[in-house]
Design an enzyme around this catalytic site. Structure first.
Site, PDB file in Angstrom:
ATOM      1  N   HIS A 294      35.865  43.568  30.939  1.00 23.00           N
ATOM      2  CA  HIS A 294      34.808  44.494  31.344  1.00 23.00           C
ATOM      3  C   HIS A 294      35.267  45.497  32.397  1.00 23.00           C
ATOM      4  CE1 HIS A 294      34.178  42.302  35.178  1.00 23.00           C
ATOM      5  NE2 HIS A 294      34.483  41.233  34.444  1.00 23.00           N
ATOM      6  N   ASP A 295      34.825  46.734  32.235  1.00 25.68           N
ATOM      7  CA  ASP A 295      34.997  47.809  33.210  1.00 25.68           C
ATOM      8  C   ASP A 295      36.441  48.259  33.373  1.00 25.68           C
ATOM      9  OD1 ASP A 295      32.151  47.833  34.104  1.00 25.68           O
ATOM     10  OD2 ASP A 295      32.657  45.816  34.774  1.00 25.68           O
TER      11      ASP A 295
ATOM     12  N   GLY B 278      38.882  41.976  34.670  1.00 25.38           N
ATOM     13  CA  GLY B 278      37.919  43.045  34.843  1.00 25.38           C
ATOM     14  C   GLY B 278      38.361  44.103  35.839  1.00 25.38           C
TER      15      GLY B 278
END
Length: 271
Positions: A127-128, A145
């Site tokens: 994520h991200d 992440g």
């Protein structure tokens, strides 16, 4: 209702949920699943047994191989189902078992992958993450992440990258390395823990960087990492010396920028 171009080819065993947007000349092979918020650009190919889900947009010419899951929700412990997205540029290849997750609200809500990337079997983009263009991730590379990876960086098989770490443009990460701290542009890192082993001169040469420029970057590297003192302070001190060398300035600016992680050094410690 889905928007499916007339030229798209979808195998009858695949499921395209209502709301998906399928571009021209898209090829979706057997046993694929396309979610309702997915956008597939022109000439995208899903070979077979691939899942594209979430609010995911995939650029033209990408290829996705079997067992890849693209756009799954984040594996963050703070995941609570908030709206988030994954955007992938053009002409990327995601080989067997690749996973790429959408973002989280705490990280801006967006995972972004640039164009012309090659992601070999079982890579994971969490994520991200923010990835540039022309990146190569060999088999089993794991990005935690919020990782940032610059254009044309190469990550060797099985390496693991700590959350919030930055990897600079055209850096080279050796196989099975543990990337705990930021890696400078053009840097080469190997080992567990990862140790900065100099500059990716081969990569710079292949990119057309002139020999005189490479020598200047080498001098800047020595000024920053081989002298006594704090690396960030030394980088700031020598900046004026290299104002005519954009590549050296790129390294200096990378080091002096704010970051959640320290800078990888030639020693088994952070810098």
């Amino acid at each position: 209702m889905s928007m499916i171009a007339a030229s798209a080819r979808i195998h009858p065993t695949s499921l395209v949920e209502d709301g998906a947007v399928i571009g021209e000349n898209v090829s979706i092979g057997p046993f694929c699943h396309i979610g309702s918020q997915v956008v597939l650009g022109d000439n995208v190919e899903l070979v077979s047994h691939a899942v594209v889900t979430g609010r995911t947009e995939i650029g033209r010419g990408c290829r996705i191989f079997p067992m890849a899951v693209i756009g799954g929700v984040s594996q963050s412990l703070h995941e609570a189902g908030e709206e988030s997205s994954l955007t992938i540029g053009e002409n990327c290849t995601m080989r067997e078992g690749v996973t790429m997750n959408t973002g989280t609200v705490g990280g801006g809500g967006k995972t972004v992958v640039g164009s012309n990337g090659l992601f070999l079997a079982n890579c994971h983009v969490a994520h991200d993450c923010q990835l540039g263009d022309g990146i190569i991730m060999s088999n089993n590379v794991m990005l935690a992440g919020h990782v940032h990876v610059g254009d044309r960086a190469i990550l060797g098989g099985g390496c693991a990258v700590h959350q919030f770490t930055r990897i600079g443009r055209q850096a080279f990460i050796g196989g099975l390395s543990a990337v705990n701290y930021d890696v400078i542009p053009y840097g080469m890192l190997n080992g567990n823990p990862g140790v900065l082993g100099g500059l990716n001169v081969v990569g710079m040469t292949r990119a057309g960087v002139e020999r005189a420029t490479i020598h200047s970057v080498r001098r800047a590297y020595k000024d920053i990492f081989e002298a006594e003192g704090n690396v960030r302070a030394k980088a700031a001190d020598v900046r004026e010396t290299y104002v005519d060398c954009p590549e050296a300035l790129e390294i200096i600016d990378f080091i002096t920028a704010e970051s959640d992680r320290a800078i990888s050094s030639p020693f088994r410690r952070k810098a």
